[in-house]
Motif scaffolding. Structure first.
Motif, PDB file in Angstrom:
ATOM      1  N   ASN A 114       0.649  -1.241   0.034  1.00  0.00           N
ATOM      2  CA  ASN A 114       0.090   0.106  -0.014  1.00  0.00           C
ATOM      3  C   ASN A 114       0.860   1.297  -0.129  1.00  0.00           C
ATOM      4  O   ASN A 114       0.330   2.209  -0.713  1.00  0.00           O
ATOM      5  N   THR A 115       2.100   1.012   0.723  1.00  0.00           N
ATOM      6  CA  THR A 115       3.156   2.235   0.621  1.00  0.00           C
ATOM      7  C   THR A 115       3.433   2.678  -0.893  1.00  0.00           C
ATOM      8  O   THR A 115       3.594   3.918  -1.192  1.00  0.00           O
ATOM      9  N   ARG A 116       3.568   1.697  -1.626  1.00  0.00           N
ATOM     10  CA  ARG A 116       3.822   1.733  -3.091  1.00  0.00           C
ATOM     11  C   ARG A 116       2.752   2.695  -3.544  1.00  0.00           C
ATOM     12  O   ARG A 116       3.107   3.531  -4.348  1.00  0.00           O
ATOM     13  N   ALA A 117       1.735   2.247  -3.461  1.00  0.00           N
ATOM     14  CA  ALA A 117       0.612   2.951  -4.288  1.00  0.00           C
ATOM     15  C   ALA A 117       0.489   4.606  -3.703  1.00  0.00           C
ATOM     16  O   ALA A 117       0.296   5.355  -4.782  1.00  0.00           O
ATOM     17  N   ARG A 118       0.908   4.607  -2.673  1.00  0.00           N
ATOM     18  CA  ARG A 118       0.830   5.889  -1.975  1.00  0.00           C
ATOM     19  C   ARG A 118       1.968   6.740  -2.442  1.00  0.00           C
ATOM     20  O   ARG A 118       1.748   7.995  -2.814  1.00  0.00           O
ATOM     21  N   LEU A 119       2.942   6.127  -2.527  1.00  0.00           N
ATOM     22  CA  LEU A 119       4.287   6.941  -3.343  1.00  0.00           C
ATOM     23  C   LEU A 119       3.899   7.421  -4.536  1.00  0.00           C
ATOM     24  O   LEU A 119       4.179   8.633  -5.041  1.00  0.00           O
ATOM     25  N   ARG A 120       3.128   6.437  -5.532  1.00  0.00           N
ATOM     26  CA  ARG A 120       2.720   6.895  -6.616  1.00  0.00           C
ATOM     27  C   ARG A 120       1.627   7.944  -6.817  1.00  0.00           C
ATOM     28  O   ARG A 120       1.810   8.826  -7.635  1.00  0.00           O
ATOM     29  N   MET A 121       0.734   7.797  -5.876  1.00  0.00           N
ATOM     30  CA  MET A 121      -0.098   8.836  -5.849  1.00  0.00           C
ATOM     31  C   MET A 121       0.513  10.089  -5.531  1.00  0.00           C
ATOM     32  O   MET A 121       0.099  11.475  -6.156  1.00  0.00           O
ATOM     33  N   THR A 122       1.460  10.221  -4.826  1.00  0.00           N
ATOM     34  CA  THR A 122       2.151  11.512  -4.320  1.00  0.00           C
ATOM     35  C   THR A 122       2.885  12.084  -5.741  1.00  0.00           C
ATOM     36  O   THR A 122       2.614  13.461  -5.704  1.00  0.00           O
ATOM     37  N   THR A 123       3.255  11.120  -6.478  1.00  0.00           N
ATOM     38  CA  THR A 123       4.081  11.554  -7.374  1.00  0.00           C
ATOM     39  C   THR A 123       3.137  12.085  -8.672  1.00  0.00           C
ATOM     40  O   THR A 123       3.654  12.951  -9.169  1.00  0.00           O
ATOM     41  N   LEU A 124       2.222  11.513  -8.815  1.00  0.00           N
ATOM     42  CA  LEU A 124       1.305  11.868  -9.584  1.00  0.00           C
ATOM     43  C   LEU A 124       0.764  13.349  -9.393  1.00  0.00           C
ATOM     44  O   LEU A 124       0.571  14.254 -10.220  1.00  0.00           O
ATOM     45  N   TYR A 125       0.298  13.455  -8.209  1.00  0.00           N
ATOM     46  CA  TYR A 125      -0.186  14.967  -7.862  1.00  0.00           C
ATOM     47  C   TYR A 125       1.187  15.877  -7.981  1.00  0.00           C
ATOM     48  O   TYR A 125       0.759  16.927  -8.154  1.00  0.00           O
ATOM     49  N   PHE A 126       2.384  15.670  -7.702  1.00  0.00           N
ATOM     50  CA  PHE A 126       3.249  16.522  -7.819  1.00  0.00           C
ATOM     51  C   PHE A 126       3.386  16.997  -9.368  1.00  0.00           C
ATOM     52  O   PHE A 126       3.385  18.203  -9.662  1.00  0.00           O
ATOM     53  N   TYR A 127       3.072  16.231 -10.216  1.00  0.00           N
ATOM     54  CA  TYR A 127       3.290  16.548 -11.677  1.00  0.00           C
ATOM     55  C   TYR A 127       1.772  17.209 -12.042  1.00  0.00           C
ATOM     56  O   TYR A 127       1.884  18.284 -12.892  1.00  0.00           O
ATOM     57  N   ALA A 128       0.731  16.939 -11.339  1.00  0.00           N
ATOM     58  CA  ALA A 128      -0.374  17.513 -11.530  1.00  0.00           C
ATOM     59  C   ALA A 128      -0.384  19.151 -11.173  1.00  0.00           C
ATOM     60  O   ALA A 128      -0.887  20.011 -11.951  1.00  0.00           O
ATOM     61  N   GLY A 129       0.334  19.099  -9.948  1.00  0.00           N
ATOM     62  CA  GLY A 129       0.325  20.684  -9.528  1.00  0.00           C
ATOM     63  C   GLY A 129       1.225  21.387 -10.493  1.00  0.00           C
ATOM     64  O   GLY A 129       0.966  22.575 -10.674  1.00  0.00           O
ATOM     65  N   MET A 130       2.380  20.932 -10.836  1.00  0.00           N
ATOM     66  CA  MET A 130       3.452  21.519 -11.641  1.00  0.00           C
ATOM     67  C   MET A 130       2.831  22.005 -13.025  1.00  0.00           C
ATOM     68  O   MET A 130       3.267  22.867 -13.543  1.00  0.00           O
ATOM     69  N   TYR A 131       2.023  21.138 -13.826  1.00  0.00           N
ATOM     70  CA  TYR A 131       1.547  21.108 -14.925  1.00  0.00           C
ATOM     71  C   TYR A 131       0.211  21.503 -15.167  1.00  0.00           C
ATOM     72  O   TYR A 131      -0.573  21.618 -16.165  1.00  0.00           O
ATOM     73  N   ASN A 132      -0.709  21.830 -13.998  1.00  0.00           N
ATOM     74  CA  ASN A 132      -1.965  22.078 -13.838  1.00  0.00           C
ATOM     75  C   ASN A 132      -2.675  21.209 -14.589  1.00  0.00           C
ATOM     76  O   ASN A 132      -3.633  21.439 -15.679  1.00  0.00           O
ATOM     77  N   LEU A 133      -2.870  19.831 -14.170  1.00  0.00           N
ATOM     78  CA  LEU A 133      -3.388  18.797 -14.720  1.00  0.00           C
ATOM     79  C   LEU A 133      -4.288  18.113 -13.498  1.00  0.00           C
ATOM     80  O   LEU A 133      -4.053  18.233 -12.577  1.00  0.00           O
ATOM     81  N   LEU A 134      -5.077  17.385 -14.129  1.00  0.00           N
ATOM     82  CA  LEU A 134      -6.045  16.338 -13.133  1.00  0.00           C
ATOM     83  C   LEU A 134      -5.406  14.934 -13.139  1.00  0.00           C
ATOM     84  O   LEU A 134      -5.098  14.536 -14.324  1.00  0.00           O
TER      85      LEU A 134
END
Length: 262
Positions: A114-134
């Motif tokens: 489950n930690t793996r999945a949460r690290l991936r979620m954090t990564t996706l939201y990093f890029y979402a915030g940087m490029y204004n993506l959903l």
């Protein structure tokens, strides 16, 4: 199912939602599985920006190769698709040094998965915030609302869910129409959270068509006593997962304070 019309409906829904939200497009994690493959094509068909992110953590080579094949296929077909790779293995290993382990190995393995999945979620939201993506979710109906086969605040942490009203068998129908690579269409579904090639069926004990049948029977008010043999076994498996994972499928409980205490 009217496959082409369903695809058209989802693509328009994605486009309208993104435009109304004032964002540039979507970011999606590419795992090498059918759900992320179909979702990524649907997002790409909107014409908006799509960032595909590969996020290996001790990943099985078969998963890596399928993910890369899907990304190559998308970039050949759609000029609005870009990609990046974030190797999270060092991050995962560093995390393990910062926590202590005080449980049986099976429990530890699940917590780390489950930690793996949460690290991936954090990564996706990093890029979402940087490029204004959903962040586009990849969960389907049986996983999200049947057996809760996802990680809370992991792959369950998304901005919108394009295929969550489709059964797994429906997703495969879309995959065929959308020309998802054959290697992905034929691969056994797997969450890829344990660093090996174990399939979802290995973990759950039933196939997706079986679980979809059980979900339908449960909706009709059936109980385990209505069945025998394999059908009874499958129904019990479905109900066990559905009950244990109910906390994922309902809103977070809020403790309401009585007015006379405020």
């Amino acid at each position: 199912m009217q496959t082409e019309k369903v695809i058209h409906h989802i693509v328009n829904w994605l486009k309208d939602y993104a435009n109304n939200a004032g964002v540039n497009g979507f970011v999606i994690g590419i795992s090498g599985g059918i759900d992320s493959a179909v979702t990524s094509v649907l997002c790409a068909k909107t014409g908006l920006n799509v960032l595909c992110v590969e996020m290996p953590i001790h990943q099985a080579e078969s998963h890596v190769s399928r993910a890369r094949e899907q990304i190559r296929s998308l970039k050949r077909r759609f000029s609005n698709v870009d990609d990046t790779r974030s190797d999270l293995t060092p991050v995962f290993e560093c995390f393990k040094t910062a926590v202590f382990f005080d449980a049986d190995q099976k429990t530890i393995d699940m917590a780390l998965a489950n930690t793996r999945a949460r690290l991936r979620m954090t990564t996706l939201y990093f890029y979402a915030g940087m490029y204004n993506l959903l962040v586009a979710g990849t969960g389907n109906k049986i996983e999200d609302f049947g057996i809760g086969f996802y990680t809370k605040y992991g792959d369950g942490g998304v901005d919108l869910s394009p295929i969550a009203d489709l059964l797994k068998t429906d997703v495969y129908k879309l995959g065929e129409f959308l020309e998802v690579p054959e290697s992905i269409m034929k691969a056994a579904p797997s969450d890829g959270l344990f660093g090996d090639a174990r399939s979802d069926e290995d973990q759950i004990g039933a196939s997706y068509p079986e679980l979809e049948w059980a979900m339908k029977m449960d909706t009709l008010g059936k109980t385990a006593t209505d069945f025998s043999g394999r059908e009874q076994d499958v129904f019990k498996i479905y109900k066990r997962f559905n009950t244990a994972n109910k906390h994922k499928m309902i809103p977070v409980p809020i403790c309401k304070i009585p007015n006379d205490l405020k």
